[in-house]
Design an enzyme around this catalytic site. Structure first.
Site, mmCIF file in Angstrom:
data_model
loop_
_atom_site.group_PDB
_atom_site.id
_atom_site.type_symbol
_atom_site.label_atom_id
_atom_site.label_comp_id
_atom_site.label_asym_id
_atom_site.label_seq_id
_atom_site.Cartn_x
_atom_site.Cartn_y
_atom_site.Cartn_z
ATOM 1 N N GLY A 10 -9.182 33.746 17.351
ATOM 2 C CA GLY A 10 -8.889 33.211 16.066
ATOM 3 C C GLY A 10 -7.912 33.820 15.211
ATOM 4 C CG ASP A 36 -20.407 29.091 23.406
ATOM 5 O OD1 ASP A 36 -20.952 29.627 22.326
ATOM 6 O OD2 ASP A 36 -20.438 27.904 23.858
ATOM 7 C CB VAL A 37 -21.291 33.464 19.367
ATOM 8 C CG1 VAL A 37 -19.907 34.517 19.426
ATOM 9 C CG2 VAL A 37 -20.919 32.235 18.584
ATOM 10 C CB THR A 60 -13.140 27.997 10.354
ATOM 11 O OG1 THR A 60 -12.282 27.469 11.312
ATOM 12 C CG2 THR A 60 -13.672 29.457 10.536
ATOM 13 C CE1 TYR A 123 -16.711 28.048 7.197
ATOM 14 C CE2 TYR A 123 -16.557 28.386 5.098
ATOM 15 C CZ TYR A 123 -16.275 28.844 6.358
ATOM 16 O OH TYR A 123 -15.645 30.060 6.579
ATOM 17 C CE LYS A 127 -18.687 32.415 7.640
ATOM 18 N NZ LYS A 127 -18.393 33.092 8.792
HETATM 19 N N1 LIG Z 1 -9.677 30.737 7.184
HETATM 20 C C1 LIG Z 1 -10.289 30.929 5.964
HETATM 21 O O1 LIG Z 1 -9.631 30.660 5.049
HETATM 22 C C2 LIG Z 1 -11.661 31.794 5.701
HETATM 23 C C3 LIG Z 1 -12.138 31.903 4.515
HETATM 24 C C4 LIG Z 1 -13.169 32.720 4.197
HETATM 25 C C5 LIG Z 1 -13.767 33.128 5.401
HETATM 26 N N2 LIG Z 1 -13.337 33.044 6.620
HETATM 27 C C6 LIG Z 1 -14.341 33.389 7.624
HETATM 28 O O2 LIG Z 1 -13.289 34.467 8.399
HETATM 29 C C7 LIG Z 1 -13.636 34.433 9.696
HETATM 30 C C8 LIG Z 1 -12.442 34.265 10.491
HETATM 31 O O3 LIG Z 1 -11.779 32.866 10.476
HETATM 32 P P1 LIG Z 1 -10.581 32.233 10.866
HETATM 33 O O4 LIG Z 1 -9.880 31.836 9.804
HETATM 34 O O5 LIG Z 1 -9.708 33.595 11.531
HETATM 35 O O6 LIG Z 1 -11.166 31.345 12.073
HETATM 36 P P2 LIG Z 1 -10.409 30.620 13.068
HETATM 37 O O7 LIG Z 1 -8.901 30.792 13.117
HETATM 38 O O8 LIG Z 1 -10.989 29.201 13.082
HETATM 39 O O9 LIG Z 1 -11.099 31.270 14.377
HETATM 40 C C9 LIG Z 1 -12.375 31.089 14.982
HETATM 41 C C10 LIG Z 1 -12.387 31.355 16.539
HETATM 42 O O10 LIG Z 1 -13.821 31.242 16.729
HETATM 43 C C11 LIG Z 1 -13.970 30.441 17.975
HETATM 44 N N3 LIG Z 1 -15.112 29.862 18.268
HETATM 45 C C12 LIG Z 1 -15.715 28.864 17.751
HETATM 46 N N4 LIG Z 1 -16.753 28.546 18.295
HETATM 47 C C13 LIG Z 1 -17.132 29.502 18.993
HETATM 48 C C14 LIG Z 1 -18.206 29.922 19.968
HETATM 49 N N5 LIG Z 1 -19.363 29.237 19.933
HETATM 50 N N6 LIG Z 1 -18.146 31.158 20.697
HETATM 51 C C15 LIG Z 1 -17.091 31.799 20.491
HETATM 52 N N7 LIG Z 1 -16.190 31.546 19.814
HETATM 53 C C16 LIG Z 1 -16.131 30.299 18.771
HETATM 54 C C17 LIG Z 1 -12.607 29.721 17.866
HETATM 55 O O11 LIG Z 1 -12.254 28.994 19.062
HETATM 56 P P3 LIG Z 1 -11.662 27.331 19.193
HETATM 57 O O12 LIG Z 1 -10.488 27.472 18.526
HETATM 58 O O13 LIG Z 1 -11.467 27.440 20.772
HETATM 59 O O14 LIG Z 1 -12.816 26.786 18.677
HETATM 60 C C18 LIG Z 1 -11.648 30.494 17.085
HETATM 61 O O15 LIG Z 1 -10.767 30.943 18.018
HETATM 62 C C19 LIG Z 1 -14.777 33.282 9.824
HETATM 63 O O16 LIG Z 1 -16.108 34.025 9.841
HETATM 64 C C20 LIG Z 1 -14.534 32.389 8.652
HETATM 65 O O17 LIG Z 1 -15.844 31.808 8.283
HETATM 66 C C21 LIG Z 1 -12.270 32.230 6.957
#
Ligand SMILES: NC(=O)c1ccc[n+]([C@@H]2O[C@H](COP(=O)([O-])OP(=O)(O)OC[C@H]3O[C@@H](n4cnc5c(N)ncnc54)[C@H](OP(=O)(O)O)[C@@H]3O)[C@@H](O)[C@H]2O)c1
Length: 282
Positions: A10, A36-37, A60, A123, A127
């Site tokens: 991610g 897979d979590v 996300t 969402y 969370k």
């Molecule tokens: N992006 C934002 O603006 C934002 C804002 C606030 C908080 N956050 C939080 O910050 C954290 C990181 O976000 P991010 O933007 O880095 O997210 P991201 O780029 O969407 O990455 C999430 C990763 O989790 C993987 N994933 C999904 N389902 C899974 C499962 N069942 N088991 C294992 N891995 C799984 C995805 O794999 P696939 O791609 O293969 O599905 C992806 O590699 C998250 O907790 C998010 O809620 C993000």
């Protein structure tokens, strides 16, 4: 220390792996294909022997979650619970990212770490449930609420805005939603610093300092490419309706970090200026 980063492919996960390695830790990076979590027994096996576990895995897709809340819940709440239990069994510290979307987003002063959660979107609900699961099941947790993330290793707002501005010669962006654009590199650095400081377990806010609107951020992104920022025009949430409700005021305070003696992330505009060359495609 032995770190295990799950969801390591991610956007945030990639930067956490790099930051922990740069700090000299032994890092095991597990992508979704490797762990897979949502599989509890696999989580227990994978986390055995860890000192620090970072959860980079999440559902996300904020708008898609409105129609697929059960899928989002399975990853964001059940997955978090599985990791919390497995980290507890391993005696590891769990770092669990959460979001500003756990709040209602209708305040007029920054949300404190202990402000009541009141998510308005599917969402956000999933969370908030994930936070609760981590607080309940893992005795040694750092819950890090972050927001408006951008980074080199994923699709994100500034990349999209710059692409659309180049393609169309202009872009309308909402100017009535306020938050804190935050670089994944800075969150990853904060994770490393919190662990090194042996910060007390609890909830921390991992966002940039200061605040701005999406319009402000879009202008900053476009300006850093050399394009005229005036091609970004302000619009309103009413004119740009999305499936999931967006918070109007999503600014987080950083008192818990200061209390722990850990410096919060700097002002979002200065952090963007430093990040832009590595985040925006050439
Ligand atoms: N992006 C934002 O603006 C934002 C804002 C606030 C908080 N956050 C939080 O910050 C954290 C990181 O976000 P991010 O933007 O880095 O997210 P991201 O780029 O969407 O990455 C999430 C990763 O989790 C993987 N994933 C999904 N389902 C899974 C499962 N069942 N088991 C294992 N891995 C799984 C995805 O794999 P696939 O791609 O293969 O599905 C992806 O590699 C998250 O907790 C998010 O809620 C993000």
């Amino acid at each position: 220390m032995r770190w295990i980063v799950v969801g390591a492919a991610g956007m945030l996960g990639q930067d956490v792996v790099a930051a922990a390695q740069a700090a000299g830790h032994k890092v095991v990076a597990l992508t979704r294909a490797e762990l897979d979590v949502t599989a509890a027994a696999a989580c227990r096996d994978a986390l055995d022997g860890a000192d620090v576990v970072v959860n980079g895995a999440a559902y996300t897709a904020v708008d898609a979650a409105e129609e697929h809340e059960a899928d989002a819940f399975t990853v964001n709440a059940v997955g978090a619970s599985n990791l919390a239990r497995a980290a507890a069994a391993a005696g590891a510290r769990l770092v669990h990212p959460s979001t500003d979307y756990v709040f209602a987003g209708d305040a007029d002063a920054p949300y404190g770490e202990d402000a009541p959660v009141a998510p308005r979107s599917a969402y956000g609900r999933t969370k908030a449930a994930g936070e609760w699961a981590v607080l309940a099941a893992s005795p040694d947790h750092l819950v890090l609420r972050t927001a408006w993330l951008y980074g080199a290793g994923g699709g994100n707002f500034p990349k999209t805005i710059v692409r659309v501005a180049r393609e169309r010669g202009g872009v309308d962006v909402v100017d009535d939603q306020r938050g804190q654009p935050t670089w994944t590199h800075d969150v990853a650095d904060l994770v490393v610093r919190l662990v090194a400081a042996e910060a007390p377990g609890g909830i921390y806010h991992a966002t940039s300092s200061g605040d701005g609107t999406w319009f402000d951020f879009a202008r900053a992104a476009v300006a850093s490419t050399g394009l005229d920022p005036e091609i970004v025009r302000p619009t309103t949430s009413e004119a740009f309706v999305r499936p999931a409700p967006r918070p109007a005021y999503s600014v987080l305070g950083h008192d818990a970090l200061r209390k722990a003696g850990v410096e919060p992330i700097g002002d979002w505009r200065r952090r963007w200026d430093e990040a832009a060359p590595s985040v925006l495609p050439k």
